[in-house]
Design an enzyme around this catalytic site. Structure first.
Site, PDB file in Angstrom:
ATOM      1  N   ASP A 137      -1.213  13.081  14.180  1.00 44.39           N
ATOM      2  CA  ASP A 137      -1.534  11.696  14.499  1.00 44.39           C
ATOM      3  C   ASP A 137      -0.279  10.888  14.815  1.00 44.39           C
ATOM      4  O   ASP A 137      -0.307   9.968  15.632  1.00 44.39           O
ATOM      5  CB  ASP A 137      -2.294  11.052  13.336  1.00 44.39           C
TER       6      ASP A 137
ATOM      7  N   GLU B 205      -1.117   0.055  12.653  1.00 47.17           N
ATOM      8  CA  GLU B 205      -0.947  -1.112  11.802  1.00 47.17           C
ATOM      9  C   GLU B 205       0.431  -1.725  11.972  1.00 47.17           C
ATOM     10  O   GLU B 205       1.379  -1.073  12.416  1.00 47.17           O
ATOM     11  CB  GLU B 205      -1.147  -0.756  10.324  1.00 47.17           C
TER      12      GLU B 205
ATOM     13  N   ASP C 276       4.178  -5.350  -3.034  1.00 47.23           N
ATOM     14  CA  ASP C 276       5.255  -4.590  -2.400  1.00 47.23           C
ATOM     15  C   ASP C 276       5.231  -4.760  -0.885  1.00 47.23           C
ATOM     16  O   ASP C 276       6.221  -4.478  -0.209  1.00 47.23           O
ATOM     17  CB  ASP C 276       5.113  -3.093  -2.723  1.00 47.23           C
TER      18      ASP C 276
ATOM     19  N   ALA D 144       0.098  -2.521  -3.489  1.00 52.85           N
ATOM     20  CA  ALA D 144       0.411  -2.697  -4.917  1.00 52.85           C
ATOM     21  C   ALA D 144       0.518  -4.182  -5.284  1.00 52.85           C
ATOM     22  O   ALA D 144       1.568  -4.650  -5.731  1.00 52.85           O
ATOM     23  CB  ALA D 144       1.718  -1.969  -5.268  1.00 52.85           C
TER      24      ALA D 144
END
Length: 293
Positions: A74, A149, A178, A213
């Site tokens: 990918d 993204e 984070d 997170a």
């Protein structure tokens, strides 16, 4: 048919993939042009029986090309998108890696599925991309977009950062985390998924905001319309933070306003009836393997 080929060399299976691919091409009128670095790698291994033309830059791929074939995983498909850009050249992925949500043609299926492109027995799956902009941004050769993204994350620190987010000018939240992932439907099976984000069908007109997170535990992934303009501003202890567009990483000063929006073009992925997205989900995520269901 004029076909561009881009890929990464894998010692375990690239030779077999090249052999099967050309066994299909031999039965059709095909002009093959290789990406220069991939061409060098496979010629050094003696995988080609004759010479081929090469390309090194996206400007050398024009609308005369009927398709780009990506050989790899990918990640290779994401890099292939940087060559195709807004040219509407369909991209077909042959999986030489591991999971392969984008590169859906498996090695053992090449001789069955590849002939279908010459019979026009395939579907085009348009994929949304995201663009990034901020004051002073150096757009390296126009690479201001991402297929999977755009992620903001901390740099040179173990301390969390604060990401303030506005949607179409309206304040949404300040995420203590984070980092933060802004994902397309294509990217929903990647980094966003591993951070608890939802899966999206490629055809939906949505984006996902997924915190990495988060310290505020009530901060959950959020699905928004893909025509939303997002403004992000990062604060923290260090003077800079990181932004990644798929695998391309930038360093940006703290407090710099970042604008993320949908691009005006899409990447056209090749999809075969035998390898639809739903089937890929079941296969890659092992749905149905639990016999109690």
């Amino acid at each position: 048919m004029r076909i561009a080929v881009y890929g990464q060399y894998y010692k375990d299976n690239t030779e077999d993939i090249i052999e099967k691919m050309f066994s299909v091409f031999e039965g059709h009128t095909t002009e093959v042009v290789f990406e220069a670095n991939f061409y060098k790698a496979i010629t050094e291994k003696g995988l080609l029986q004759k010479s081929f033309s090469t390309f090194t830059h996206h400007e050398e791929l024009d609308r005369r090309f009927d398709m780009l074939i990506s050989i790899g995983g990918d990640g290779t498909m994401l890099r292939a998108a940087t060559y195709v850009r807004d040219k509407n050249i369909p991209v077909l992925g042959i999986n030489a890696g591991r999971l392969g949500f984008l590169a859906t043609v498996q090695q053992e299926d090449i001789e069955t599925l590849l002939p279908l492109i010459f019979e026009n027995k395939y579907k085009i799956s348009p994929r949304t991309l995201l663009s990034l902009d901020y004051e002073g941004m150096e757009k390296e050769d126009g690479l201001d977009f991402a297929l999977n993204e755009i992620t903001v994350s901390r740099k040179d620190t173990t301390s969390m950062i604060t990401i303030e987010v506005k949607l179409n000018g309206d304040y949404l939240n300040a995420y203590w985390a984070d980092g933060l992932i802004i994902s397309t439907p294509t990217g929903s099976t990647g980094y966003s998924l591993s951070c608890g984000g939802p899966l999206l069908i490629p055809e939906v007109n949505s984006l996902v905001i997924t915190p990495i997170a988060p310290h505020n535990l009530n901060a959950r992934p959020l699905v928004i319309p893909d025509d939303t303009e997002l403004e992000l501003k990062v604060s923290g202890r260090e003077p800079q933070h990181l932004i990644s567009l798929d695998s391309r990483i930038l360093t940006v000063d703290i407090e710099t306003p970042l604008t993320i929006r949908k691009t005006g073009f899409k990447i056209n992925m090749v999809e075969f009836p035998e390898e639809k997205f739903i089937k890929t989900l079941r296969k890659k995520l092992l749905w149905g393997e639990d016999k109690r269901n």
